[in-house]
Design a protein around this motif. Structure first.
Motif, PDB file in Angstrom:
ATOM      1  N   GLY A 177       0.845  -1.202   0.000  1.00 20.99           N
ATOM      2  CA  GLY A 177       0.000   0.000   0.000  1.00 20.99           C
ATOM      3  C   GLY A 177       0.868   1.236   0.000  1.00 20.99           C
ATOM      4  O   GLY A 177       1.051   1.876   1.044  1.00 20.99           O
ATOM      5  N   VAL A 178       1.407   1.572  -1.154  1.00 22.41           N
ATOM      6  CA  VAL A 178       2.349   2.684  -1.261  1.00 22.41           C
ATOM      7  C   VAL A 178       1.979   3.553  -2.462  1.00 22.41           C
ATOM      8  O   VAL A 178       1.766   3.044  -3.558  1.00 22.41           O
ATOM      9  CB  VAL A 178       3.798   2.171  -1.436  1.00 22.41           C
ATOM     10  CG1 VAL A 178       4.738   3.326  -1.737  1.00 22.41           C
ATOM     11  CG2 VAL A 178       4.257   1.436  -0.190  1.00 22.41           C
ATOM     12  N   SER A 179       1.904   4.860  -2.240  1.00 18.13           N
ATOM     13  CA  SER A 179       1.602   5.784  -3.337  1.00 18.13           C
ATOM     14  C   SER A 179       2.782   6.687  -3.668  1.00 18.13           C
ATOM     15  O   SER A 179       2.771   7.388  -4.675  1.00 18.13           O
ATOM     16  CB  SER A 179       0.390   6.654  -2.976  1.00 18.13           C
ATOM     17  OG  SER A 179       0.671   7.432  -1.811  1.00 18.13           O
ATOM     18  N   SER A 216      -2.969   3.486  -7.535  1.00 13.59           N
ATOM     19  CA  SER A 216      -3.125   4.165  -8.825  1.00 13.59           C
ATOM     20  C   SER A 216      -2.198   5.378  -8.868  1.00 13.59           C
ATOM     21  O   SER A 216      -2.174   6.183  -7.940  1.00 13.59           O
ATOM     22  CB  SER A 216      -4.578   4.608  -9.024  1.00 13.59           C
ATOM     23  OG  SER A 216      -5.421   3.478  -9.068  1.00 13.59           O
ATOM     24  N   PHE A 217      -1.422   5.469  -9.938  1.00 14.00           N
ATOM     25  CA  PHE A 217      -0.549   6.607 -10.177  1.00 14.00           C
ATOM     26  C   PHE A 217       0.457   6.807  -9.047  1.00 14.00           C
ATOM     27  O   PHE A 217       0.403   7.769  -8.296  1.00 14.00           O
ATOM     28  CB  PHE A 217      -1.379   7.868 -10.414  1.00 14.00           C
ATOM     29  CG  PHE A 217      -2.353   7.726 -11.537  1.00 14.00           C
ATOM     30  CD1 PHE A 217      -1.903   7.583 -12.840  1.00 14.00           C
ATOM     31  CD2 PHE A 217      -3.713   7.679 -11.295  1.00 14.00           C
ATOM     32  CE1 PHE A 217      -2.799   7.404 -13.882  1.00 14.00           C
ATOM     33  CE2 PHE A 217      -4.615   7.511 -12.337  1.00 14.00           C
ATOM     34  CZ  PHE A 217      -4.159   7.376 -13.625  1.00 14.00           C
ATOM     35  N   THR A 218       1.343   5.859  -8.920  1.00 17.20           N
ATOM     36  CA  THR A 218       2.401   5.903  -7.913  1.00 17.20           C
ATOM     37  C   THR A 218       3.504   6.858  -8.352  1.00 17.20           C
ATOM     38  O   THR A 218       3.909   6.863  -9.509  1.00 17.20           O
ATOM     39  CB  THR A 218       2.994   4.500  -7.717  1.00 17.20           C
ATOM     40  OG1 THR A 218       1.941   3.608  -7.387  1.00 17.20           O
ATOM     41  CG2 THR A 218       4.036   4.501  -6.602  1.00 17.20           C
ATOM     42  N   PHE A 219       4.001   7.643  -7.400  1.00 17.70           N
ATOM     43  CA  PHE A 219       5.113   8.540  -7.719  1.00 17.70           C
ATOM     44  C   PHE A 219       6.418   7.782  -7.556  1.00 17.70           C
ATOM     45  O   PHE A 219       6.710   7.231  -6.498  1.00 17.70           O
ATOM     46  CB  PHE A 219       5.114   9.762  -6.806  1.00 17.70           C
ATOM     47  CG  PHE A 219       6.352  10.621  -7.000  1.00 17.70           C
ATOM     48  CD1 PHE A 219       6.472  11.414  -8.142  1.00 17.70           C
ATOM     49  CD2 PHE A 219       7.384  10.603  -6.075  1.00 17.70           C
ATOM     50  CE1 PHE A 219       7.615  12.186  -8.341  1.00 17.70           C
ATOM     51  CE2 PHE A 219       8.524  11.368  -6.268  1.00 17.70           C
ATOM     52  CZ  PHE A 219       8.633  12.165  -7.405  1.00 17.70           C
ATOM     53  N   LEU A 256       8.368  -2.178 -12.555  1.00 15.25           N
ATOM     54  CA  LEU A 256       7.835  -0.864 -12.195  1.00 15.25           C
ATOM     55  C   LEU A 256       6.349  -0.968 -11.868  1.00 15.25           C
ATOM     56  O   LEU A 256       5.700  -1.958 -12.204  1.00 15.25           O
ATOM     57  CB  LEU A 256       8.043   0.102 -13.360  1.00 15.25           C
ATOM     58  CG  LEU A 256       9.503   0.408 -13.706  1.00 15.25           C
ATOM     59  CD1 LEU A 256       9.584   1.081 -15.064  1.00 15.25           C
ATOM     60  CD2 LEU A 256      10.131   1.281 -12.644  1.00 15.25           C
ATOM     61  N   PRO A 257       5.775   0.055 -11.215  1.00 22.16           N
ATOM     62  CA  PRO A 257       4.325   0.060 -10.985  1.00 22.16           C
ATOM     63  C   PRO A 257       3.571   0.051 -12.307  1.00 22.16           C
ATOM     64  O   PRO A 257       4.042   0.610 -13.308  1.00 22.16           O
ATOM     65  CB  PRO A 257       4.100   1.381 -10.223  1.00 22.16           C
ATOM     66  CG  PRO A 257       5.422   1.711  -9.613  1.00 22.16           C
ATOM     67  CD  PRO A 257       6.443   1.216 -10.585  1.00 22.16           C
ATOM     68  N   GLU A 258       2.388  -0.570 -12.312  1.00 18.62           N
ATOM     69  CA  GLU A 258       1.596  -0.620 -13.555  1.00 18.62           C
ATOM     70  C   GLU A 258       1.144   0.763 -13.978  1.00 18.62           C
ATOM     71  O   GLU A 258       1.026   1.059 -15.163  1.00 18.62           O
ATOM     72  CB  GLU A 258       0.399  -1.541 -13.359  1.00 18.62           C
ATOM     73  CG  GLU A 258       0.772  -3.016 -13.294  1.00 18.62           C
ATOM     74  CD  GLU A 258      -0.439  -3.915 -13.339  1.00 18.62           C
ATOM     75  OE1 GLU A 258      -1.567  -3.401 -13.448  1.00 18.62           O
ATOM     76  OE2 GLU A 258      -0.254  -5.144 -13.260  1.00 18.62           O
ATOM     77  N   THR A 259       0.839   1.619 -13.018  1.00 16.37           N
ATOM     78  CA  THR A 259       0.455   3.000 -13.331  1.00 16.37           C
ATOM     79  C   THR A 259       1.290   3.938 -12.481  1.00 16.37           C
ATOM     80  O   THR A 259       1.390   3.765 -11.272  1.00 16.37           O
ATOM     81  CB  THR A 259      -1.039   3.254 -13.053  1.00 16.37           C
ATOM     82  OG1 THR A 259      -1.337   2.877 -11.695  1.00 16.37           O
ATOM     83  CG2 THR A 259      -1.912   2.449 -14.003  1.00 16.37           C
ATOM     84  N   SER A 271       7.683   2.217 -18.586  1.00 22.93           N
ATOM     85  CA  SER A 271       6.908   3.447 -18.706  1.00 22.93           C
ATOM     86  C   SER A 271       6.748   3.856 -20.162  1.00 22.93           C
ATOM     87  O   SER A 271       7.726   4.004 -20.892  1.00 22.93           O
ATOM     88  CB  SER A 271       7.589   4.575 -17.939  1.00 22.93           C
ATOM     89  OG  SER A 271       6.894   5.778 -18.126  1.00 22.93           O
ATOM     90  N   THR A 272       5.499   4.065 -20.583  1.00 25.84           N
ATOM     91  CA  THR A 272       5.251   4.484 -21.959  1.00 25.84           C
ATOM     92  C   THR A 272       4.821   5.936 -22.058  1.00 25.84           C
ATOM     93  O   THR A 272       4.853   6.521 -23.135  1.00 25.84           O
ATOM     94  CB  THR A 272       4.127   3.633 -22.587  1.00 25.84           C
ATOM     95  OG1 THR A 272       2.924   3.843 -21.847  1.00 25.84           O
ATOM     96  CG2 THR A 272       4.491   2.171 -22.549  1.00 25.84           C
TER      97      THR A 272
END
Length: 405
Positions: free
Chosen positions: A138-140, A162-165, A181-184, A206-207
Motif C-alpha cells: 500500500g504505497v503511493s 493508482s498513479f504511484t510517484f 515498475l508500478p503498472e500505473t 513506462s510508456t
C-alpha cells in the motif's frame, strides 16, 4: 542434488529444484536450526540472521526481531485457496525495520502498508540490499533515498496504488538486472534508465512521456545503454485517441509483451533475436502475419484480445520457420485464416479461443505434420461434429494426436 530447467524460448536456465533426498536433508537441518519457524523459539531470534513468516498480521518487528545483524527478512502470506493471495488484505509494517536492520541483504514484504502510504525515507539506510520486493504494498509515494541502494540486483516496485510517484533515481542502481515498475505511475514520473547497462528484465516499462491535453501521446524509445535487456513487458490500458508507438533496437531482446496500440510498419521494428512475442489491445487493422513470420527466431506467439481487428489473416510459405506454439485469443473480427504449404513447419501446439467469427479451420492445417495438440474454445457446439471422425473438417485434424473442443 539440484535439478535445473531451461526456458524453451531463451534456452537459459530459468528454474531449479532440489532432488527429493536433498530436500529432505535441508528440511531436517532447517528444523534443527529453526530456520523456517523462528517464532517457535523466541530465544533463537537473538542469533538468527534470517527471519521468515507467513502470518504478517501478527508480526511485531520491534518485539520479535532483536538481532541487528539480520540479513534476510521475508514476509509472505499463506495461500489457502488458489488465487486467494489476490484478495488478502494489507498489513501494517513499522518503519523501524529500516533503522534497526541496516545489514539487510534481502527484504521481501508482500502487501505491506506504511504510514501515510509512503515508503519511509529511512529505506535509504539499507545500503547492503541486493533484493527488494514490495509487490502489492500500500504505497503511493516512493522516496528519493532509494538512490542509496546501489547494490540492488532485483527490484520489484509493482505496488498496489493508482498513479504511484517514482523518483528519477533508479538510474543510479547500476547493478540492476531485474526491474518491475508500478503498472500505473504518476504523471510527473519520467525515468531515465540509460545507465542500467546490466538490466536483463523490465516489466511495466513506462510508456507515457508527456501529456498534451487530450488525447494521450506516447513513444517507446530504446534508452541508450540497455543493450543487455532480454525481457520487456509494456502495458498501457484504457488509452483513448490516436497513439503512435515505436520500438527501436533492443538488440538482445528475447521476450516481448505489448499491451498498447501500435502500427505494424517501418515505424515498428521488432528485435531480430526475439523468441517469444505477445500482443494484446494493439488494435491492428492490417494482417500482422507478413511482418511477424519474417522473425526467424520466433518460437512462441500470442495474439490476444483486440490485438488484430481485421477479417483475414495469411501465413505464407516459409514463414515462422521455428514457431512451436501459436495462440489466438479474442480475435473477434477474424473470419478467414489461410495457411500456405511450408508455413510453420515445426508448430506443435495451436490454441484458438474466442474467435467467434472464424467458421472453419484453414485447409493448410493438414500440411503441418508436426502439430501435436489443437485446442478450440468458445467457437460453437458444431465444431464437435465437424472435427469428429466422418465430419467435414476431420481431414484437417486427423493427424493431430490431441484435439480438444
Amino acid at each position: 542434488m539440484v535439478i535445473s530447467e531451461r526456458d524453451n524460448a531463451t534456452s537459459r536456465f530459468e528454474k531449479c529444484c532440489l532432488h527429493d533426498l536433498m530436500r529432505e536433508l535441508c528440511m531436517s537441518k532447517a528444523k534443527e536450526e529453526n530456520f523456517l519457524s523462528p517464532s517457535a523459539h523466541p530465544q533463537s531470534l537473538s542469533v538468527s540472521q534470517r527471519f521468515f513468516t507467513h502470518d504478517p498480521y501478527t508480526l511485531d518487528v520491534e518485539r520479535e526481531i532483536n538481532n541487528s545483524k539480520v540479513r534476510s527478512l521475508v514476509v509472505v502470506q499463506k495461500v489457502v485457496l488458489p488465487n486467494s493471495w489476490m484478495f488478502a488484505r494489507n498489513w501494517k509494517l513499522s518503519s523501524i525495520i529500516f533503522t534497526r536492520l541496516q545489514l539487510l541483504r534481502i527484504l521481501h514484504v508482500y502487501k505491506a502498508e506504511f504510514e501515510g502510504r509512503k515508503l519511509p525515507d529511512s529505506i535509504g539506510k539499507l545500503i547492503h540490499l541486493r533484493y527488494l520486493n514490495i509487490e502489492a504494498a500500500g504505497v503511493s509515494h516512493l522516496p528519493a533515498s532509494l538512490r542509496n541502494l546501489k547494490l540492488l540486483i532485483y527490484l520489484n516496485l509493482n505496488v498496489n496504488n493508482s498513479f504511484t510517484f517514482v523518483p528519477n533515481v533508479l538510474m543510479e542502481m547500476i547493478g540492476l538486472r531485474y526491474l518491475i515498475l508500478p503498472e500505473t505511475m504518476n504523471m510527473k514520473t519520467k525515468l531515465e534508465l540509460s545507465q542500467l547497462v546490466k538490466l536483463e528484465t523490465s516489466e511495466n516499462f513506462s510508456t507515457v512521456l508527456q501529456f498534451r491535453g487530450s488525447p494521450w501521446y506516447g513513444q517507446i524509445e530504446d534508452p541508450c545503454g540497455l543493450g543487455r535487456l532480454e525481457n520487456l513487458t509494456v502495458d498501457y490500458y484504457g488509452a483513448k485517441g490516436r497513439q503512435e508507438w515505436i520500438i527501436l533496437d533492443f538488440n538482445n531482446l528475447r521476450e516481448l509483451s505489448l499491451s498498447i496500440k501500435i502500427m505494424l510498419s517501418a515505424q515498428l521494428q521488432f528485435p531480430s533475436r526475439i523468441t517469444r512475442l505477445s500482443l494484446e489491445f494493439c488494435s491492428l487493422v492490417e494482417d500482422p502475419m507478413p511482418v511477424l513470420e519474417k522473425l526467424s527466431q520466433l518460437k512462441f506467439v500470442t495474439l490476444g484480445s483486440h490485438s488484430f481487428l481485421g477479417r483475414r489473416m495469411v501465413c505464407s510459405a516459409g514463414g515462422f520457420p521455428q514457431l512451436q506454439k501459436l495462440e489466438l485469443f479474442g480475435l473477434v473480427e477474424l473470419e478467414e485464416w489461410i495457411i500456405e504449404e511450408g508455413s510453420m513447419p515445426v508448430l506443435h501446439t495451436l490454441q484458438i479461443d474466442g474467435c467467434k467469427k472464424l467458421n472453419k479451420l484453414p485447409d493448410g492445417l493438414q500440411l503441418i505434420t508436426s502439430l501435436k495438440k489443437l485446442t478450440l474454445r468458445v467457437m460453437g457446439n458444431q465444431w464437435n461434429e465437424r472435427l469428429s471422425e466422418g465430419g467435414e473438417d476431420y481431414y484437417k485434424v486427423q493427424h493431430i494426436p490431441s484435439v480438444s473442443v
